[in-house]
Scaffold this motif. Structure first.
Motif, PDB file in Angstrom:
ATOM      1  N   GLN A  26       0.826  -1.198   0.000  1.00 35.82           N
ATOM      2  CA  GLN A  26       0.000   0.000   0.000  1.00 35.82           C
ATOM      3  C   GLN A  26       0.868   1.259   0.000  1.00 35.82           C
ATOM      4  O   GLN A  26       2.006   1.248   0.464  1.00 35.82           O
ATOM      5  CB  GLN A  26      -0.920  -0.004   1.222  1.00 35.82           C
ATOM      6  N   SER A  27       0.305   2.318  -0.513  1.00 40.30           N
ATOM      7  CA  SER A  27       1.019   3.586  -0.617  1.00 40.30           C
ATOM      8  C   SER A  27       0.782   4.439   0.633  1.00 40.30           C
ATOM      9  O   SER A  27       0.090   4.020   1.563  1.00 40.30           O
ATOM     10  CB  SER A  27       0.547   4.337  -1.857  1.00 40.30           C
ATOM     11  N   HIS A  28       1.339   5.635   0.647  1.00 37.13           N
ATOM     12  CA  HIS A  28       1.176   6.639   1.720  1.00 37.13           C
ATOM     13  C   HIS A  28       1.888   6.268   3.018  1.00 37.13           C
ATOM     14  O   HIS A  28       1.447   6.644   4.089  1.00 37.13           O
ATOM     15  CB  HIS A  28      -0.306   6.914   2.007  1.00 37.13           C
ATOM     16  N   LEU A  33       4.574  11.106   8.257  1.00 40.64           N
ATOM     17  CA  LEU A  33       3.912  10.089   9.069  1.00 40.64           C
ATOM     18  C   LEU A  33       3.426  10.626  10.407  1.00 40.64           C
ATOM     19  O   LEU A  33       2.650   9.949  11.086  1.00 40.64           O
ATOM     20  CB  LEU A  33       4.864   8.911   9.304  1.00 40.64           C
ATOM     21  N   THR A  34       3.852  11.821  10.793  1.00 46.37           N
ATOM     22  CA  THR A  34       3.488  12.317  12.117  1.00 46.37           C
ATOM     23  C   THR A  34       2.006  12.624  12.221  1.00 46.37           C
ATOM     24  O   THR A  34       1.411  12.451  13.282  1.00 46.37           O
ATOM     25  CB  THR A  34       4.288  13.589  12.455  1.00 46.37           C
ATOM     26  N   THR A  38      -1.621   5.992  14.447  1.00 42.33           N
ATOM     27  CA  THR A  38      -0.926   4.721  14.579  1.00 42.33           C
ATOM     28  C   THR A  38      -1.723   3.607  13.925  1.00 42.33           C
ATOM     29  O   THR A  38      -1.158   2.731  13.259  1.00 42.33           O
ATOM     30  CB  THR A  38      -0.706   4.399  16.069  1.00 42.33           C
ATOM     31  N   LYS A  39      -3.028   3.629  14.083  1.00 36.13           N
ATOM     32  CA  LYS A  39      -3.884   2.609  13.478  1.00 36.13           C
ATOM     33  C   LYS A  39      -3.784   2.648  11.953  1.00 36.13           C
ATOM     34  O   LYS A  39      -3.699   1.610  11.295  1.00 36.13           O
ATOM     35  CB  LYS A  39      -5.338   2.830  13.905  1.00 36.13           C
ATOM     36  N   ARG A  40      -3.797   3.854  11.399  1.00 33.05           N
ATOM     37  CA  ARG A  40      -3.725   3.998   9.943  1.00 33.05           C
ATOM     38  C   ARG A  40      -2.393   3.473   9.408  1.00 33.05           C
ATOM     39  O   ARG A  40      -2.340   2.751   8.406  1.00 33.05           O
ATOM     40  CB  ARG A  40      -3.904   5.459   9.581  1.00 33.05           C
TER      41      ARG A  40
END
Length: 65
Positions: A26-28, A33-34, A38-40
């Protein structure tokens, strides 16, 4: 007839499953990332199957995988 050439960029991105499906990462998840939860980020770690409409195109790019 000569052998078909594998698209090397596609070969690094897609993997064939035992049942013949094609999975991808998966991308992104490379940077910024901040602001992502955390779940994502955890769910983005797992690979997913490619869409049914894209299977034929990927099989052409990676014929021997």
């Amino acid at each position: 007839m000569p052998k078909m050439k594998t698209n090397r960029g596609a070969a690094k991105r897609f993997k064939r499953t035992a049942s013949g499906g094609i999975k991808r990462g998966q991308s992104h998840r490379r940077h910024i990332l901040t602001k992502k939860s955390t779940k994502r980020k955890r769910h983005l770690r797992s690979a997913i199957m490619i869409d049914k409409a894209d299977v034929a195109m990927v099989k052409r790019l990676v014929p021997y995988k």
